[in-house]
Scaffold this active site. Structure first.
Site, short mmCIF file in Angstrom:
data_model
loop_
_atom_site.label_atom_id
_atom_site.label_comp_id
_atom_site.label_asym_id
_atom_site.label_seq_id
_atom_site.Cartn_x
_atom_site.Cartn_y
_atom_site.Cartn_z
N LYS A 239 42.64 49.12 39.03
CA LYS A 239 41.94 48.59 37.72
C LYS A 239 40.73 49.32 37.51
O LYS A 239 40.40 49.98 36.37
CB LYS A 239 42.01 47.11 37.87
CG LYS A 239 43.29 46.42 37.82
CD LYS A 239 43.11 45.10 38.62
CE LYS A 239 44.84 44.67 38.82
NZ LYS A 239 45.53 44.67 37.67
N TRP B 13 46.25 34.85 39.88
CA TRP B 13 46.27 35.42 41.07
C TRP B 13 45.84 34.70 42.33
O TRP B 13 46.08 34.62 43.53
CB TRP B 13 45.32 36.57 40.92
CG TRP B 13 46.09 37.52 40.12
CD1 TRP B 13 45.89 37.84 38.65
CD2 TRP B 13 47.16 38.17 40.34
NE1 TRP B 13 46.75 38.48 38.30
CE2 TRP B 13 47.63 38.88 39.29
CE3 TRP B 13 48.11 38.39 41.72
CZ2 TRP B 13 48.95 39.71 39.02
CZ3 TRP B 13 49.35 39.30 41.66
CH2 TRP B 13 49.73 39.84 40.21
N ASP C 281 38.86 37.94 46.34
CA ASP C 281 39.78 38.84 45.53
C ASP C 281 38.96 39.51 44.30
O ASP C 281 38.85 38.81 43.40
CB ASP C 281 41.29 38.04 45.29
CG ASP C 281 41.88 39.05 44.50
OD1 ASP C 281 41.54 40.37 44.20
OD2 ASP C 281 42.92 39.00 44.00
N1 PMP Z 1 44.66 40.04 42.62
C1 PMP Z 1 44.39 40.38 41.46
C2 PMP Z 1 43.11 39.70 40.61
C3 PMP Z 1 45.09 41.28 40.41
O1 PMP Z 1 44.97 41.43 39.06
C4 PMP Z 1 46.57 41.77 40.95
C5 PMP Z 1 47.13 42.82 40.08
N2 PMP Z 1 47.21 42.45 38.88
C6 PMP Z 1 46.71 41.50 42.26
C7 PMP Z 1 45.89 40.37 42.99
C8 PMP Z 1 48.00 41.96 42.93
O2 PMP Z 1 47.66 43.35 43.21
P1 PMP Z 1 48.73 44.36 43.63
O3 PMP Z 1 49.66 44.71 42.75
O4 PMP Z 1 48.00 45.54 44.03
O5 PMP Z 1 49.47 43.77 44.87
#
Ligand code: PMP
Length: 364
Positions: A198, A104, A174
């Site tokens: 989550k 991420w 994040d």
């Molecule tokens: N950052 C992290 C740490 C994530 O786990 C995720 C989703 N798995 C995201 C960003 C992306 O999130 P979204 O699908 O809401 O764009």
């Protein structure tokens, strides 16, 4: 009604049962408007009360002061990968520092590089993101627009237990997969954000907590939706808000405050749950092998491998038959990923731990 499994999905993920029960009870008609939450105006008094309560609950849980704005946005966390550099870089500070501890962080960096030339302070790619930087492994640039990191890497299962020291440089985090898992020293952050799906609610809303002084950086020529300031000015109601998702966030934060008793308690529970799984891994004499180094292990996503692909497949299939679902690891890491967010009950983790022990015994 179908029996509920213990759902170890990485996201969208398990929600607290009392929250689902309340949603179910009121889904046809909320008291007051006598219509569903999905059928009432985002500008109605009822919805504004819900939005205000979600904001107040978050402020109470995390001790967020008036120096910060709390925003409820759409576009998921991925939109934040772009909105952050678009809003926080400037002609005077055209670059920011990034610490990359997993997939991420990599995605966020890629988007940020479209807005400028980011500086990677540390990257764990050489060891497939199984650890965190040690103290002294990097030095923050004094003129960086911000220092960016991912508090919990959902795919690789590594998590910062405390904030990196960014000095006077605004810290940007994040926290998509661990927001509200423990109390946070919010005043250490310039901006912290998390998609809901989550630890906080259903997909559709992303929470952004931003220190007010950083709003001065938002360029008024940015497209309206992409400018944090527009959302502050509109009280998160610039456009039609994701009303259902915000309603559930309100209920989840009510649950954290009233049923759990706050984030200190939640943290204790999360530590106890994760310990069960990691003790099982460590006690397996190598049958289960954790991906993350011991000191980097995530309390939210336990990532581990079995001795072979055949055993991994058998583990996932047999667990599913036992009502322990969604345990397959991400394709880039393989193996097993057990996501044990706030709403995963202790009994679910105990059931998984018991199954792990039995599975090993049956496959010596
Ligand atoms: N950052 C992290 C740490 C994530 O786990 C995720 C989703 N798995 C995201 C960003 C992306 O999130 P979204 O699908 O809401 O764009």
């Amino acid at each position: 009604m179908t029996e509920r499994a213990y759902n170890f999905s990485a996201g969208p993920a398990v929600l607290p049962e009392p929250v689902l029960a309340e949603v179910q009870r009121d889904l046809m008609a909320l008291p007051g408007p006598r219509a569903s939450i999905m059928e009432i105006s985002h500008r109605s008094a009822t919805f504004k009360e819900i939005l205000g309560a979600a904001d107040a609950n978050l402020r109470k849980l995390l001790g967020i002061s008036d120096d910060y704005e709390v925003l409820f946005l759409q576009g998921g966390s991925r939109l934040q990968f772009s909105m952050i550099p678009m809003n926080l870089l400037s002609g005077v500070q055209p670059s920011a520092d990034y610490i990359t501890t997993g997939a991420w962080g990599q995605h966020a960096l890629k988007e940020a590089n479209k807005q400028g030339d980011m500086n990677v302070l540390w990257d764990g790619g050489d060891t497939n993101y199984n650890c965190l930087p040690a103290a002294g492994d990097y030095e923050v640039n004094k003129d960086a627009a911000y220092l960016y990191y991912t508090s919990n890497e959902t795919i690789h299962g590594v998590q910062f237990g405390e904030e990196p020291n960014s000095g006077d440089v605004p810290l940007v985090c994040d926290a998509s997969s661990d927001f509200l898992y423990r109390p946070l020293p919010i005043d250490r952050y310039g901006l912290i954000y998390a998609c809901a799906q989550k630890n906080i609610g259903p997909a559709g809303v992303t929470i952004v907590v931003i220190r007010k002084d950083l709003l001065d950086r938002c360029d008024e020529n940015l497209p309206g939706y992409l400018n944090y300031k527009t959302h502050v000015d509109g009280g998160s109601l610039m456009n039609t808000a994701p009303t259902f998702a915000i309603y559930v966030v309100r209920l989840v934060t009510d649950w954290l405050l009233n049923d759990i008793g706050g984030l200190d308690k939640m943290y204790e529970l999360n530590q106890a749950k994760a310990k069960l799984l990691y003790d099982a891994i460590d006690g397996s004499e190598g049958f289960y092998e954790g991906h993350a180094t011991v000191e980097s292990r995530s309390l939210m996503n336990a990532v581990f491998r079995l001795p072979s692909d055949e055993l991994t497949k058998a583990f996932i299939a047999q667990a599913d038959e036992r009502n322990l679902t969604a345990l397959g690891g991400h394709r880039s890491v393989g193996g097993i990923r057990a996501s044990i967010y706030n709403a995963m009950p202790l009994a679910g983790v105990e059931a998984l731990r018991d199954f792990m022990v039995e599975f090993q015994q049956a496959n010596p």
